[in-house]
Design a protein around this motif. Structure first.
Motif, PDB file in Angstrom:
ATOM      1  N   GLN A 243       0.398   4.117   0.903  1.00 19.31           N
ATOM      2  CA  GLN A 243       1.092   2.833   0.864  1.00 19.31           C
ATOM      3  C   GLN A 243       1.598   2.574  -0.552  1.00 19.31           C
ATOM      4  OE1 GLN A 243      -1.281  -0.389   2.251  1.00 19.31           O
ATOM      5  NE2 GLN A 243       0.324  -1.934   2.060  1.00 19.31           N
ATOM      6  N   ALA A 244       2.835   2.152  -0.702  1.00 19.62           N
ATOM      7  CA  ALA A 244       3.435   1.930  -2.012  1.00 19.62           C
ATOM      8  C   ALA A 244       2.763   0.755  -2.727  1.00 19.62           C
ATOM      9  CB  ALA A 244       4.928   1.672  -1.863  1.00 19.62           C
ATOM     10  N   PRO A 245       2.879   0.686  -4.047  1.00 22.62           N
ATOM     11  CA  PRO A 245       2.306  -0.448  -4.793  1.00 22.62           C
ATOM     12  C   PRO A 245       2.802  -1.782  -4.245  1.00 22.62           C
ATOM     13  CG  PRO A 245       2.980   1.271  -6.315  1.00 22.62           C
ATOM     14  CD  PRO A 245       3.467   1.692  -4.958  1.00 22.62           C
ATOM     15  N   SER A 246       1.873  -2.723  -4.127  1.00 26.63           N
ATOM     16  CA  SER A 246       2.205  -4.031  -3.566  1.00 26.63           C
ATOM     17  C   SER A 246       1.260  -5.061  -4.160  1.00 26.63           C
ATOM     18  CB  SER A 246       2.066  -4.005  -2.032  1.00 26.63           C
ATOM     19  OG  SER A 246       0.723  -3.719  -1.664  1.00 26.63           O
ATOM     20  N   ALA A 247       1.423  -6.324  -3.743  1.00 30.17           N
ATOM     21  CA  ALA A 247       0.552  -7.384  -4.233  1.00 30.17           C
ATOM     22  C   ALA A 247      -0.884  -7.168  -3.770  1.00 30.17           C
ATOM     23  CB  ALA A 247       1.070  -8.734  -3.747  1.00 30.17           C
ATOM     24  N   GLU A 248      -1.062  -6.537  -2.614  1.00 32.20           N
ATOM     25  CA  GLU A 248      -2.411  -6.285  -2.096  1.00 32.20           C
ATOM     26  C   GLU A 248      -3.046  -5.078  -2.770  1.00 32.20           C
ATOM     27  OE1 GLU A 248      -4.682  -5.539   2.212  1.00 32.20           O
ATOM     28  OE2 GLU A 248      -2.475  -5.627   2.081  1.00 32.20           O
ATOM     29  N   HIS A 249      -2.257  -4.046  -2.961  1.00 34.14           N
ATOM     30  CA  HIS A 249      -2.741  -2.823  -3.615  1.00 34.14           C
ATOM     31  C   HIS A 249      -1.809  -2.537  -4.797  1.00 34.14           C
ATOM     32  CE1 HIS A 249      -5.375  -2.196  -0.180  1.00 34.14           C
ATOM     33  NE2 HIS A 249      -4.326  -2.289   0.626  1.00 34.14           N
TER      34      HIS A 249
END
Length: 287
Positions: free
Chosen positions: A64-70
């Motif tokens: 999963q691409a970088p995001s607010a969750e990860h």
């Protein structure tokens, strides 16, 4: 003093002998490196303050691409990469500190003994150091870690062994230089004993440059520990370690660049910050 001694002494600027004011760390040019190192050390000491995610647990979809969750995305098995980078700091930085400590203690003892005693002791110890200097660093570290076995602690000892010769050369050259000073001769003329003069006069005026070299070696040790981890000689999976994290993402560069790029950026920033501070120590605190 031999040519190798002169080059070792020049590895740290001469201003290091004048001492270092720790207030210099507050200078504008050093604020960013200091902050980077403080954050990295905080990650190593108390990773739970920065993330509550288990670094070895699957917490979401894979890759999963970088995001607010990860923030750093997820790896090939769905583990949070940000949490793994934070927890990996304890592995990489602690191993680097052990490596520097091994090189500093063993190398300085050899160099101080050779420089203070002189004669055949100096010649014998320096020939051993010459042999260590003749062996490529990566080859020596790989040979030692293969003999000791895989693992973070063994990798740290292997990396530390590669820096013994550098510390020995520098400490020896510093001791020889200070030993020839007039104030040391005056101390002997005043009835000072060998160990008394060594402890009170020679060592305090010889080790500042060695400490600056230790700070410089910390960055080098982080790189070497990460290199061994990348090659598979460090911490075993699924233990989070910076070199291992970079290695795990190399097969996904085309589609999931963050797996290698983000841990690599962290390593580069920490190493650059360490090198910047070591140069500041060597320059007497000038930013």
């Amino acid at each position: 003093m031999t040519a190798i001694d002169v080059s070792a002494a020049r590895a740290v600027p001469p201003a290091a002998r004048r001492g270092f004011s720790w207030r210099a760390l507050l200078r504008p040019g050093l604020i960013v490196p200091v902050l980077i190192l403080l954050i990295a050390l905080a990650w190593a000491v108390a990773p739970g303050l920065f993330t509550s995610v288990n670094p070895t647990a699957n917490v979401g979809p894979a890759l999963q691409a970088p995001s607010a969750e990860h923030w750093f995305g997820t790896d090939a098995t769905g583990r949070d990469l940000y949490a793994r980078v934070i927890h990996g700091a304890s592995q990489s930085i602690s191993a680097a500190l052990i490596a520097v400590l091994v090189g500093l203690v063993v190398g300085s003892l050899i160099g101080i003994t050779a420089g203070a005693v002189g004669g055949w002791v100096d010649e014998a110890l320096m020939r051993v150091v010459d042999v260590l200097l003749a062996i490529p660093t990566l080859l020596l570290s790989l040979s030692i870690v293969i003999l000791l076995g895989f693992g973070t602690a063994n990798a740290a000892i292997a990396v530390g062994a590669t820096s013994i010769a550098v510390f020995a050369r520098l400490s020896r050259s510093q001791v020889v230089s200070v030993r020839a000073s007039e104030f040391v001769e005056a101390a002997y003329g005043s009835g000072g004993t060998f160990f008394g003069v060594l402890w009170r006069h020679i060592l305090p005026n010889s080790l500042t440059a060695v400490i600056a070299l230790a700070a410089l070696q910390l960055g080098s040790a982080i790189l070497q520990i990460s290199t061994l981890g990348f090659l598979g000689y460090g911490a075993p999976p699924p233990t989070p370690e910076w070199g291992l994290l970079i290695a795990e993402g190399r097969n996904y560069l085309a589609t999931s660049w963050w797996l290698t790029a983000l841990p690599g950026i962290v390593v580069v920033l920490v190493v650059l910050a360490t090198n910047r501070l070591s140069r500041a120590i060597g320059d007497g605190g000038r930013a």
